[in-house]
Design a protein around this motif. Structure first.
Motif, short mmCIF file in Angstrom:
data_model
loop_
_atom_site.label_atom_id
_atom_site.label_comp_id
_atom_site.label_asym_id
_atom_site.label_seq_id
_atom_site.Cartn_x
_atom_site.Cartn_y
_atom_site.Cartn_z
N ILE A 316 -10.95 6.98 -0.21
CA ILE A 316 -10.57 7.10 1.09
C ILE A 316 -9.26 8.74 0.67
O ILE A 316 -8.51 8.10 -0.34
N LYS A 317 -8.97 9.82 0.58
CA LYS A 317 -8.20 10.77 0.12
C LYS A 317 -7.71 11.14 1.62
O LYS A 317 -8.22 12.16 2.28
N ILE A 318 -6.06 10.99 1.66
CA ILE A 318 -4.98 11.35 3.13
C ILE A 318 -4.27 12.97 2.51
O ILE A 318 -3.08 11.93 2.06
N SER A 319 -4.50 14.38 3.23
CA SER A 319 -3.35 14.81 2.30
C SER A 319 -2.43 15.47 3.29
O SER A 319 -2.73 15.25 4.99
N GLY A 320 -1.31 14.50 3.40
CA GLY A 320 -0.01 15.10 4.46
C GLY A 320 1.24 16.16 3.74
O GLY A 320 0.94 16.29 2.87
N SER A 321 1.74 16.34 5.04
CA SER A 321 2.90 17.71 4.47
C SER A 321 3.37 16.90 4.04
O SER A 321 4.58 18.03 3.06
N HIS A 322 4.02 15.51 3.73
CA HIS A 322 5.45 14.95 2.81
C HIS A 322 4.06 13.58 1.34
O HIS A 322 5.04 13.56 0.86
N GLY A 323 3.11 13.66 1.93
CA GLY A 323 2.68 12.93 0.72
C GLY A 323 1.23 13.22 0.75
O GLY A 323 0.66 13.72 1.91
N GLU A 324 0.32 11.67 0.25
CA GLU A 324 -0.64 11.23 -0.24
C GLU A 324 -0.99 10.03 -0.27
O GLU A 324 -0.42 10.01 -1.32
N ILE A 325 -2.32 9.78 0.51
CA ILE A 325 -2.63 8.61 0.32
C ILE A 325 -3.97 8.11 -0.77
O ILE A 325 -4.81 9.38 0.02
N ILE A 326 -4.10 7.66 -1.47
CA ILE A 326 -5.34 8.02 -1.99
C ILE A 326 -6.41 6.04 -2.29
O ILE A 326 -5.25 5.57 -2.66
N GLY A 327 -6.83 6.20 -1.77
CA GLY A 327 -7.43 4.01 -1.78
C GLY A 327 -9.43 3.94 -1.89
O GLY A 327 -9.75 5.21 -1.57
N ASN A 328 -9.20 3.15 -2.67
CA ASN A 328 -10.25 2.43 -3.11
C ASN A 328 -11.26 1.14 -2.33
O ASN A 328 -9.71 -0.19 -2.81
N PHE A 329 -12.32 1.02 -1.43
CA PHE A 329 -11.90 0.27 -0.40
C PHE A 329 -12.48 -1.50 -1.22
O PHE A 329 -11.94 -2.25 -1.24
N GLU A 330 -13.41 -0.26 -2.35
CA GLU A 330 -13.97 -2.32 -3.17
C GLU A 330 -12.85 -2.69 -3.84
O GLU A 330 -13.04 -3.77 -3.84
N LYS A 331 -11.83 -1.79 -4.81
CA LYS A 331 -11.06 -2.53 -5.27
C LYS A 331 -10.31 -2.81 -4.50
O LYS A 331 -9.21 -3.68 -5.17
N ASN A 332 -9.48 -2.71 -3.48
CA ASN A 332 -8.57 -2.34 -2.67
C ASN A 332 -7.38 -2.43 -2.75
O ASN A 332 -6.44 -3.13 -3.46
N ILE A 333 -7.47 -1.24 -3.36
CA ILE A 333 -6.16 -0.54 -3.33
C ILE A 333 -5.58 1.15 -2.93
O ILE A 333 -6.82 1.86 -3.26
N ILE A 334 -4.31 0.63 -3.15
CA ILE A 334 -4.15 2.10 -1.56
C ILE A 334 -2.92 2.40 -2.88
O ILE A 334 -1.83 1.89 -3.12
N GLU A 335 -2.53 3.93 -3.48
CA GLU A 335 -2.04 4.49 -3.85
C GLU A 335 -1.58 5.33 -2.64
O GLU A 335 -1.73 6.42 -2.14
#
Length: 414
Positions: A316-335
């Motif tokens: 998943i990749k979520i683009s926001g006005s002040h930042g960004e979230i990138i996550g991998n479900f199986e690896k359980n990692i959120i950036e």
């Protein structure tokens, strides 16, 4: 402690809901099971110490007992959901039901309307909502961590071997017998998208196709059965590579036979479609699809399901006005990328439970058991929001048209 009836002692019934009851004996006890496969039925009966009278082939044989448990878990094949759901609702049961609720939107709506009429709770098993991974992303959005949400990209990487097993050779390979893959596989993803955004979807457009798994792409000199094929070693979808690997004891091998010995597996490949060449099966579901969605406040969403990936995961990749979230479900990692301070934060999720879907199967069970005593209001049609979205996506794909989503949805629930 709650008591439950299990309808369908297959992979999910045994290894998700049954496993929860074994680990959480203080919370749940299965007192009855209906399963046509004698081996699975007997296994579940003995594992949960179920009385012989309450261990039956056909769920209809449990109806005569009336209401004997707190709730029912329906984990049969999708097309068999409707009848038991309606009958057990009439008896006053709350229901936990595998997704999708039914294989067509009309039946799903009928089931939800009946639950609403009888004031019973019926919950589809959207396990992703209950994962620590997506719950953390939900909290990040709620706490304005990346500002206003501009767009979301959700990719379901099915995995080449999973596609071959479940959607080419397996039980979900033909939409006539089951339903579209966007519903049977990816209503999870559509649910999580609308749950994270928490705003109405306005329009949907989709395209996709069955690009590889058909007779046109069958290699020269290949056979219809992997056991007899001269080019099998060169094929990534070889049934021999997947099912005769004796290091594999659980899924997907345990879904093709109850006998996990080499001879048992070999016999399954000889006598079932699990040994058939992926280019000669009776499959028709898509192996790739893209869905474009517009949500309220101009939030644009792209969802992709893709068979041709090495890892079986969700990105998943979520683009926001002040930042960004990138996550991998199986690896359980959120950036988390912060545009203001030009920094990156990494969150390593550690699930509470060791169970399927990164522990979220058990989290779902915790929620359901607590909710049925809560007397909280239920947004009934939100329970199948992803079903409406999947149906709209399929109609859009077939007709090559943009769907006015709210108008489409309201046509079913008016």
């Amino acid at each position: 402690m709650k008591s439950a009836i299990l309808i369908g002692a297959g992979q999910r019934g045994i290894h998700a809901y049954g496993a929860y009851a074994i680990e959480k004996k203080e919370k749940l006890k299965f007192i009855a099971v209906a399963e046509p496969d004698e081996f699975k039925r007997e296994y579940f009966k003995k594992l949960h110490n179920i009385d012989e009278n309450y261990s039956v082939k056909d769920w209809k044989n449990l109806i005569k007992f009336g209401k004997i448990a707190d709730f029912v878990v329906i984990s049969t094949m999708d097309k068999l959901h409707k009848e038991p759901a309606l009958e057990f609702l009439k008896l006053g049961y709350d229901i936990l039901i595998e997704k999708p609720v039914s294989t067509n939107i009309e039946d799903s709506v009928e089931i939800i309307k009946k639950a609403k009429e009888l004031k019973r709770f019926i919950m589809p098993c959207y396990v992703l909502r209950f994962s620590e991974f997506y719950s953390e992303i939900k909290n990040l959005i709620k706490n304005n961590k990346i500002g206003k949400i501009i767009s979301i990209e959700q990719n379901e990487n099915i995995g080449y071997f999973h596609m071959a097993h479940s959607y080419v050779r397996g039980r979900w390979n033909n939409s006539i017998e089951t339903a579209s893959i966007i519903l049977t596989k990816s209503c999870h993803d559509l649910d999580i998208i609308q749950w994270l955004i928490d705003k109405p979807c306005k329009s949907i457009f989709s395209y996709g196709n069955l690009s590889l798994f058909n007779s046109i792409n069958k290699p020269n000199n290949s056979s219809d059965k992997c056991l007899e094929c001269s080019v099998e070693e060169e094929c990534p979808y070889s049934a021999k590579k997947l099912y005769l690997n004796m290091e594999l004891k659980g899924w997907p091998v345990d879904t093709i036979t109850n006998d996990l010995s080499y001879e048992g597996r070999l016999n399954a490949l000889k006598n079932t479609q699990y040994g058939t060449c992926v280019y000669t099966c009776d499959n028709n579901v898509l192996d790739n699809q893209t869905v474009f969605m517009e949500f309220e406040d101009g939030i644009n969403v792209v969802f992709k399901l893709n068979a041709f990936t090495h890892d079986k995961t969700r990105i998943i990749k979520i683009s926001g006005s002040h930042g960004e979230i990138i996550g991998n479900f199986e690896k359980n990692i959120i950036e988390i990328f912060d545009f203001i301070n030009d920094t990156k934060e990494i969150i390593n999720i550690k699930p509470e439970y060791v169970s399927a879907h990164n522990g979220s199967d058990f989290k779902l069970m915790d929620f359901f058991i607590n909710f049925i005593d809560s007397n909280k209001n239920i947004d009934y049609f939100n329970l199948i929001e992803s079903h409406f979205m999947a149906e709209a996506a399929e109609i859009s794909r077939i007709n090559k048209s943009n769907i006015d989503y709210l108008k489409f949805k309201n046509s079913f629930i008016k």
